[in-house]
Design a protein around this motif. Structure first.
Motif, PDB file in Angstrom:
ATOM      1  N   ARG A  78       0.857  -1.035  -0.102  1.00 40.21           N
ATOM      2  CA  ARG A  78       0.095  -0.012  -0.150  1.00 40.21           C
ATOM      3  C   ARG A  78       0.906   1.302   0.064  1.00 40.21           C
ATOM      4  O   ARG A  78       0.604   1.987   0.894  1.00 40.21           O
ATOM      5  CB  ARG A  78      -1.025  -0.030   1.039  1.00 40.21           C
ATOM      6  CG  ARG A  78      -1.917  -1.058   1.071  1.00 40.21           C
ATOM      7  CD  ARG A  78      -3.118  -0.985   2.420  1.00 40.21           C
ATOM      8  NE  ARG A  78      -2.214  -0.749   3.678  1.00 40.21           N
ATOM      9  CZ  ARG A  78      -2.974  -0.243   4.515  1.00 40.21           C
ATOM     10  NH1 ARG A  78      -4.257   0.277   4.543  1.00 40.21           N
ATOM     11  NH2 ARG A  78      -2.283   0.049   5.756  1.00 40.21           N
ATOM     12  N   GLU A  79       1.973   1.420  -1.056  1.00 41.40           N
ATOM     13  CA  GLU A  79       2.562   2.598  -0.996  1.00 41.40           C
ATOM     14  C   GLU A  79       1.807   3.834  -1.603  1.00 41.40           C
ATOM     15  O   GLU A  79       0.907   3.664  -2.652  1.00 41.40           O
ATOM     16  CB  GLU A  79       3.780   2.320  -2.101  1.00 41.40           C
ATOM     17  CG  GLU A  79       4.691   1.357  -1.671  1.00 41.40           C
ATOM     18  CD  GLU A  79       5.226   0.465  -2.667  1.00 41.40           C
ATOM     19  OE1 GLU A  79       6.211  -0.508  -2.447  1.00 41.40           O
ATOM     20  OE2 GLU A  79       4.746   0.568  -3.732  1.00 41.40           O
ATOM     21  N   ALA A  80       1.920   4.962  -0.757  1.00 38.71           N
ATOM     22  CA  ALA A  80       1.189   6.104  -1.324  1.00 38.71           C
ATOM     23  C   ALA A  80       1.857   6.659  -2.783  1.00 38.71           C
ATOM     24  O   ALA A  80       0.912   7.095  -3.400  1.00 38.71           O
ATOM     25  CB  ALA A  80       1.207   7.227  -0.433  1.00 38.71           C
ATOM     26  N   ARG A  86       9.297   3.794   1.089  1.00 34.98           N
ATOM     27  CA  ARG A  86       9.429   4.637   2.101  1.00 34.98           C
ATOM     28  C   ARG A  86       7.976   5.360   2.348  1.00 34.98           C
ATOM     29  O   ARG A  86       7.532   5.837   3.497  1.00 34.98           O
ATOM     30  CB  ARG A  86      10.229   5.855   1.738  1.00 34.98           C
ATOM     31  CG  ARG A  86      11.742   5.499   1.851  1.00 34.98           C
ATOM     32  CD  ARG A  86      12.708   6.704   1.282  1.00 34.98           C
ATOM     33  NE  ARG A  86      12.265   7.032  -0.113  1.00 34.98           N
ATOM     34  CZ  ARG A  86      12.742   8.053  -0.630  1.00 34.98           C
ATOM     35  NH1 ARG A  86      13.516   8.874   0.020  1.00 34.98           N
ATOM     36  NH2 ARG A  86      12.212   8.447  -1.868  1.00 34.98           N
ATOM     37  N   THR A  87       6.958   5.284   1.380  1.00 28.75           N
ATOM     38  CA  THR A  87       5.759   6.017   1.546  1.00 28.75           C
ATOM     39  C   THR A  87       4.531   4.795   1.998  1.00 28.75           C
ATOM     40  O   THR A  87       3.625   4.840   1.618  1.00 28.75           O
ATOM     41  CB  THR A  87       5.117   6.744   0.439  1.00 28.75           C
ATOM     42  OG1 THR A  87       5.007   5.818  -0.639  1.00 28.75           O
ATOM     43  CG2 THR A  87       6.089   7.704   0.152  1.00 28.75           C
ATOM     44  N   CYS A  88       5.197   3.605   2.326  1.00 26.97           N
ATOM     45  CA  CYS A  88       4.289   2.214   2.561  1.00 26.97           C
ATOM     46  C   CYS A  88       3.475   2.895   3.916  1.00 26.97           C
ATOM     47  O   CYS A  88       3.792   3.347   4.968  1.00 26.97           O
ATOM     48  CB  CYS A  88       4.926   1.269   3.102  1.00 26.97           C
ATOM     49  SG  CYS A  88       4.160  -0.186   3.525  1.00 26.97           S
TER      50      CYS A  88
END
Length: 94
Positions: A78-80, A86-88
Motif C-alpha cells: 500500500r505505497e502512497a 518509504r511511503t508504505c
C-alpha cells in the motif's frame, strides 16, 4: 477422468502428439471428458467431448504439473507513491 488418463495425456504430449491429436484419440476411445465425467462439479459445462482447450487446460494445470503452492499469500505494501517503499502505509495480506 482418472489419474491414469492424466498420465496418458502427459505421456502423449511428451511423445510429440499435438493437443488436438490427444483430444481426437480420447474422443475416439470414448473417454469421458471432465465435464461429462463429473456433472455435479461441472453443471455449467455442456461439452461431452474432449476439445483442444480441455487438453491444454489439463497440461497447464498447476496441480498436475507440480507447480501448485499451498497457502500462497500476496503482500500489498500500500505505497502512497507506487514503487516508493518509504511511503508504505503498512502491509496487507491478501
Amino acid at each position: 477422468m482418472t489419474a491414469s488418463h492424466v498420465r496418458w495425456i502427459f505421456a502423449r504430449r511428451l511423445e510429440g502428439m499435438s493437443t488436438a491429436g490427444v483430444a481426437r484419440v480420447l474422443n475416439e476411445r470414448r473417454v469421458l471428458s471432465p465435464a461429462a465425467y463429473d456433472r455435479m462439479r461441472n453443471p455449467h459445462r455442456e461439452g461431452a467431448v474432449w476439445t483442444l482447450r480441455t487438453v491444454a487446460a489439463i497440461l497447464a494445470n498447476p496441480r498436475y504439473t507440480g507447480r501448485e503452492v499451498w497457502n500462497r499469500q500476496f503482500t500489498d505494501h500500500r505505497e502512497a507513491v507506487p514503487g516508493d517503499r518509504r511511503t508504505c502505509l503498512g502491509p496487507v495480506r491478501a
